[in-house]
Design a protein around this motif. Structure first.
Motif, PDB file in Angstrom:
ATOM      1  N   ARG A   1      47.565 128.182  94.892  1.00 41.90           N
ATOM      2  CA  ARG A   1      47.827 126.906  94.213  1.00 41.90           C
ATOM      3  C   ARG A   1      47.523 127.073  92.724  1.00 41.90           C
ATOM      4  O   ARG A   1      46.560 126.519  92.206  1.00 41.90           O
ATOM      5  CB  ARG A   1      46.961 125.786  94.807  1.00 41.90           C
ATOM      6  CG  ARG A   1      47.167 125.546  96.290  1.00 41.90           C
ATOM      7  CD  ARG A   1      48.537 124.932  96.573  1.00 41.90           C
ATOM      8  NE  ARG A   1      48.679 124.553  97.966  1.00 41.90           N
ATOM      9  CZ  ARG A   1      49.113 125.357  98.921  1.00 41.90           C
ATOM     10  NH1 ARG A   1      49.422 126.615  98.632  1.00 41.90           N
ATOM     11  NH2 ARG A   1      49.236 124.929 100.165  1.00 41.90           N
TER      12      ARG A   1
ATOM     13  N   GLN B   1      48.832 126.007  89.896  1.00 44.28           N
ATOM     14  CA  GLN B   1      48.815 124.826  89.033  1.00 44.28           C
ATOM     15  C   GLN B   1      47.513 124.051  89.206  1.00 44.28           C
ATOM     16  O   GLN B   1      46.913 123.582  88.239  1.00 44.28           O
ATOM     17  CB  GLN B   1      50.018 123.936  89.347  1.00 44.28           C
ATOM     18  CG  GLN B   1      50.164 122.754  88.396  1.00 44.28           C
ATOM     19  CD  GLN B   1      51.404 121.929  88.702  1.00 44.28           C
ATOM     20  OE1 GLN B   1      52.093 122.173  89.685  1.00 44.28           O
ATOM     21  NE2 GLN B   1      51.690 120.955  87.864  1.00 44.28           N
ATOM     22  N   TRP B   2      47.076 123.922  90.443  1.00 44.37           N
ATOM     23  CA  TRP B   2      45.807 123.253  90.734  1.00 44.37           C
ATOM     24  C   TRP B   2      44.649 124.035  90.129  1.00 44.37           C
ATOM     25  O   TRP B   2      43.736 123.470  89.529  1.00 44.37           O
ATOM     26  CB  TRP B   2      45.659 123.137  92.246  1.00 44.37           C
ATOM     27  CG  TRP B   2      44.372 122.549  92.721  1.00 44.37           C
ATOM     28  CD1 TRP B   2      44.062 121.228  92.846  1.00 44.37           C
ATOM     29  CD2 TRP B   2      43.209 123.268  93.153  1.00 44.37           C
ATOM     30  NE1 TRP B   2      42.786 121.075  93.326  1.00 44.37           N
ATOM     31  CE2 TRP B   2      42.241 122.311  93.525  1.00 44.37           C
ATOM     32  CE3 TRP B   2      42.898 124.626  93.265  1.00 44.37           C
ATOM     33  CZ2 TRP B   2      40.981 122.672  93.999  1.00 44.37           C
ATOM     34  CZ3 TRP B   2      41.644 124.985  93.735  1.00 44.37           C
ATOM     35  CH2 TRP B   2      40.701 124.015  94.094  1.00 44.37           C
TER      36      TRP B   2
ATOM     37  N   ARG C   1      43.928 123.736  86.309  1.00 48.58           N
ATOM     38  CA  ARG C   1      43.396 122.482  85.786  1.00 48.58           C
ATOM     39  C   ARG C   1      41.888 122.554  85.543  1.00 48.58           C
ATOM     40  O   ARG C   1      41.348 121.797  84.742  1.00 48.58           O
ATOM     41  CB  ARG C   1      43.687 121.333  86.760  1.00 48.58           C
ATOM     42  CG  ARG C   1      45.150 120.931  86.828  1.00 48.58           C
ATOM     43  CD  ARG C   1      45.286 119.542  87.442  1.00 48.58           C
ATOM     44  NE  ARG C   1      46.687 119.183  87.602  1.00 48.58           N
ATOM     45  CZ  ARG C   1      47.317 119.176  88.769  1.00 48.58           C
ATOM     46  NH1 ARG C   1      46.670 119.509  89.861  1.00 48.58           N
ATOM     47  NH2 ARG C   1      48.589 118.834  88.846  1.00 48.58           N
TER      48      ARG C   1
ATOM     49  N   ASP D   1      49.636 116.399  92.803  1.00 46.91           N
ATOM     50  CA  ASP D   1      50.134 116.429  91.422  1.00 46.91           C
ATOM     51  C   ASP D   1      49.317 115.560  90.477  1.00 46.91           C
ATOM     52  O   ASP D   1      49.862 114.996  89.525  1.00 46.91           O
ATOM     53  CB  ASP D   1      51.601 115.992  91.394  1.00 46.91           C
ATOM     54  CG  ASP D   1      52.315 116.458  90.127  1.00 46.91           C
ATOM     55  OD1 ASP D   1      51.770 117.330  89.429  1.00 46.91           O
ATOM     56  OD2 ASP D   1      53.406 115.940  89.835  1.00 46.91           O
TER      57      ASP D   1
END
Length: 314
Positions: free
Chosen positions: A87, A89-90, A93, A238
């Protein structure tokens, strides 16, 4: 917005971001511990208190629970790193946030013990004796503001809560997680809403997945509907705007679509004539004051349908 005792962010930060915050209180620890948390919520300007009674003890599940580490250390970081890599993108963050997850529950802190870790907080809660009705009245006096009791599944319990000072109740079976074969909470809603709806706000939660479910609950006596898993799914997928915002838009669109197909201009115009209900849909129960047995009718789903279809079906 309701924030749980088991949230990972301090109540102070959440109220600062959203002043219209409700605090969901689990009956955990001594009364001094509970009073400490209630006073903290008062000082922060929390708008209402939610007392959780549909989960007053830990319930084991046949299918188990997700694997969650007790703390984030090097060993656990290495163990879950392949999952995090899947993951990206997660994962990216985290450098943008102001803290790394530490799996602590700051809203379960006490005056003497500080902030517990997640599993430590769970164990404190599990080991706390369940409250009696007098405990609800005590909490109402201590809090002094709007109090909702979550969740109620019997009209006698609803009446006792209101008599103890609750200004609102939530009809729920905790998503059916705690007791196998528990009937759907929607079937208990009208039986509970009728006797106490004039004395307290009646809310509903459990199993809400689309806008049509919200229309059903409001039609069967709920003043409002609570959702939990949906926005968590959106947040995990998201983030706030793309995830949670999209979930709310989907629910809103589902409500509008249901109203259009029912031929109604607003939810206020929808009545039970717009629902196709099996004859034995509503739970019929004996009073707990005279019998410990609750008689449940056979289960059946509720469907949003047209008036003509409802009349012809019956």
């Amino acid at each position: 917005m309701a924030v749980s005792n088991f949230a990972g962010s301090p109540l102070e930060e959440i109220v600062l971001a959203n002043p219209a915050t409700f605090f969901q209180l689990y009956w955990s620890g001594s009364r001094d511990d509970i009073a400490y948390r209630v006073e903290r919520a008062k000082q922060l300007g929390v708008k209402a208190l939610i007392l959780t009674l549909d989960a007053t003890a830990y319930a084991s599940r046949d299918w188990g629970s997700p694997s969650v580490p007790e703390r984030i250390d090097l060993m656990n970081a290495m163990r879950f790193f392949p999952v995090a890599l899947s993951r990206p993108q997660w994962l990216l963050r985290f450098p943008l946030s102001d803290r790394f997850p530490d799996l602590k529950v700051p809203n379960l802190s006490t005056a003497k013990d500080g902030v517990p870790a997640m599993f430590e907080g769970v164990m404190r809660w599990v080991q706390t004796p369940r409250p009696a009705w007098e405990g609800v009245a005590w909490l109402r006096r201590l809090w002094g503001g709007p109090l909702m009791v979550k969740a109620i599944f019997h009209p006698d319990d609803a009446r006792r809560d209101v008599d103890s000072g609750a200004s609102a109740i939530s009809v729920s079976n905790y998503g059916g997680n705690n007791l196998d074969t528990t009937p759907a909470a929607l079937r208990a809603l009208p039986t509970i809403a009728r006797p106490v709806g004039g004395d307290a706000e009646v809310l509903f939660d459990g199993g809400v997945r689309r806008g049509g479910d919200i229309v059903k609950a409001l039609t069967l006596g709920a003043r409002a509907v609570l959702v939990g898993r949906l926005w968590i799914f959106g947040l995990a997928a998201d983030g706030e705007r793309g995830g949670v915002g999209e979930v709310l838009q989907i629910l809103r669109a589902g409500i509008d679509d249901t109203l259009v197909r029912l031929g109604q201009d607003s939810i206020a115009d929808v009545s039970q004539d717009d629902l196709l209900l099996p004859r034995d849909f509503e739970l019929q129960s004996t009073s707990r004051r005279t019998s410990a047995v609750t008689k449940y009718t056979s289960p059946g789903p509720a469907f949003a349908g047209s008036r003509s279809l409802e009349r012809s079906a019956l």
